[in-house]
Design an enzyme around this catalytic site. Structure first.
Site, PDB file in Angstrom:
ATOM      1  N   ARG A 122       0.837  -1.190   0.000  1.00 39.24           N
ATOM      2  CA  ARG A 122       0.000   0.000   0.000  1.00 39.24           C
ATOM      3  C   ARG A 122       0.879   1.250   0.000  1.00 39.24           C
ATOM      4  NH1 ARG A 122      -2.782   2.950   4.046  1.00 39.24           N
ATOM      5  NH2 ARG A 122      -4.728   3.851   3.281  1.00 39.24           N
ATOM      6  N   LYS A 187       4.694  -5.791  11.709  1.00 38.18           N
ATOM      7  CA  LYS A 187       3.947  -6.307  10.557  1.00 38.18           C
ATOM      8  C   LYS A 187       4.380  -7.731  10.231  1.00 38.18           C
ATOM      9  CE  LYS A 187       2.677  -5.142   5.793  1.00 38.18           C
ATOM     10  NZ  LYS A 187       2.698  -4.075   4.767  1.00 38.18           N
ATOM     11  N   ARG A 319      -1.192   5.580  12.654  1.00 38.44           N
ATOM     12  CA  ARG A 319      -0.025   5.363  13.499  1.00 38.44           C
ATOM     13  C   ARG A 319      -0.410   5.539  14.963  1.00 38.44           C
ATOM     14  NH1 ARG A 319       1.444   3.911   9.291  1.00 38.44           N
ATOM     15  NH2 ARG A 319       3.272   4.486   8.056  1.00 38.44           N
TER      16      ARG A 319
END
Length: 333
Positions: A122, A187, A319
Site C-alpha cells: 500500500r 507487521k 499510526r
C-alpha cells in the site's frame, strides 16, 4: 506435478544434505556440465549454495518448498475450485494475475511465487520476498455491484488471514486498518487489493497477500516487521497456503452474500488500535484522536475534539501516538 529440471534440483537439495555432482546428474539424468548450469540457475534465484570439494553441494538449513499437489490435497471440493499455479520467480504475483484477466475470468485463480522481486504494498511501498522465505500469493475473485460492493473487503481478507494463522497455532495476531496483520505491533503480513472492471457493475479483484514465514533479516523494509520464524513458529508453507485459501473461500462467500457489516464486531475484536490514541496521517494534515474502530462498511472512525469522523481509502496512514519498545515474545514449538 511435473517438475522442471531446476525445480527437480531444488527438491533434491531441499533436505540440506550434501549431494555430489555425480549423484545429482544421475537423479536428473543429465551431464555434470548440465548440472553445473542448473546450479548456477539456483544461485540466480538468490539461493546460497555451499560447496565442499569431495562432498558436493548443499543448501545450508534446507528449503521449505511450495508444492501445488501438497496444497491441493488439503483442500476439499469447493465452488469455485482453486486453480493453483506456482512460479519459481515473478516480479509481482498481483501483476501476473491482473494481466491474466484480459484472457478470461480469474475467479478462483491462485498465483504463487517462490521469489517475488517487485512486490507492491500500500502507498507504493516495495515488498521484496526472497526465495523460499515468505508466501507471496494472489487470488482472483469476481464481484458484482462495482466499487461500492467492495467496501470493507480488505478487512475481511485480514480476518481470513488472522484465522488461518490462529488455526495453525499462531497466537496474539491482530489487525491494523486497512490491510496489515500484526504481532506485537510489528507487521507479519500485508494485503493489497487491485480492481479492474465496471465501477458500478461486474468487476475483477486481485487479492494479494504477503506473509513473512522464515525471513530473519531484510535491509530494505522501512517499517517494524516480524516473521513466524522469529516468533518461534516452524510452520510448513504448504500448510499455511492451504489454510489461507480455505479461510479466504469462507469469508469471501460470506462477504458476497452479506457484506462487511456481519463481521464488523469480529474484526474490531482483533483490531490493534481499538480505542487507542492514534495519529491519522492525511495528505495535507495530521489528526490526533482516539480510534473507535470501523463503521458498517469498514471506514475508520476517529474521535477528535468530541466528534467522531469516518475516513476511508486514499493516501491515509494510521499510526500510534507512541510505540512501546518491546520485542516479540519467543516461543518454542
Amino acid at each position: 506435478m511435473s517438475l522442471t529440471s531446476l525445480n527437480q534440483l531444488l527438491h533434491l537439495l531441499a533436505d540440506g544434505e550434501f549431494h555430489s555432482g555425480t549423484a545429482l546428474g544421475h537423479h536428473l539424468n543429465m551431464s555434470r556440465a548440465a548440472v553445473w548450469k542448473q546450479l548456477k540457475g539456483v544461485e540466480a534465484l538468490g539461493v546460497k549454495l555451499h560447496r565442499v570439494r569431495g562432498r558436493g553441494y548443499r543448501i545450508a538449513g534446507g528449503l521449505d518448498l511450495l508444492d501445488v499437489e501438497a496444497i491441493q490435497r488439503q483442500l476439499p471440493i469447493l465452488n469455485p475450485a482453486f486453480n493453483v499455479q506456482l512460479h519459481m520467480s515473478l516480479a509481482s504475483t498481483n501483476e501476473t494475475l491482473m494481466q491474466r484477466q484480459h484472457q478470461g475470468s480469474i475467479h478462483g485463480e491462485v498465483v504463487l511465487a517462490e521469489v517475488q522481486t517487485s512486490g507492491r504494498g500500500r502507498l507504493g511501498r516495495q515488498w521484496h520476498s526472497p526465495f523460499g522465505q515468505n508466501i507471496a500469493l494472489s487470488l482472483g475473485w469476481d464481484f458484482v455491484g462495482g466499487a461500492t460492493a467492495l467496501e470493507g473487503l480488505s478487512l475481511v481478507v485480514g480476518l481470513a488471514l488472522k484465522h488461518a494463522l490462529t488455526d495453525l497455532g499462531v497466537g496474539l495476531v491482530q489487525l491494523k486498518w486497512p490491510n496489515d496483520v500484526l504481532v506485537d505491533h510489528r507487521k507479519l503480513a500485508g494485503i493489497l487489493l487491485e480492481m479492474r472492471g465496471d465501477a458500478t457493475g461486474p468487476c475483477h479483484v486481485v487479492i494479494g497477500i504477503g506473509l513473512n514465514v522464515h525471513l530473519t533479516e531484510h535491509k530494505t523494509i522501512d517499517q517494524p516487521w516480524v516473521s513466524l520464524k522469529q516468533l518461534g513458529y516452524q510452520l510448513n508453507r504448504n500448510d499455511l497456503v492451504a489454510q489461507i485459501l480455505l479461510h479466504l473461500h469462507h469469508y469471501l462467500q460470506r462477504f458476497v452474500q452479506y457484506g462487511f457489516v456481519t463481521v464488523r464486531d469480529e474484526w474490531q475484536q482483533c483490531h490493534y488500535y481499538q480505542d487507542k490514541k492514534v495519529q491519522l496521517l492525511l495528505p495535507s494534515r495530521i489528526i490526533e484522536g482516539v480510534c473507535r474502530g470501523v463503521d458498517s462498511v469498514g471506514a475508520l472512525m476517529i474521535e477528535h475534539n468530541g466528534a467522531v469522523t469516518t475516513y476511508s481509502g486514499g493516501e491515509i496512514s494510521l499510526r500510534p501516538l507512541s510505540i512501546p519498545h518491546t520485542h516479540p515474545q519467543e516461543r518454542s514449538t
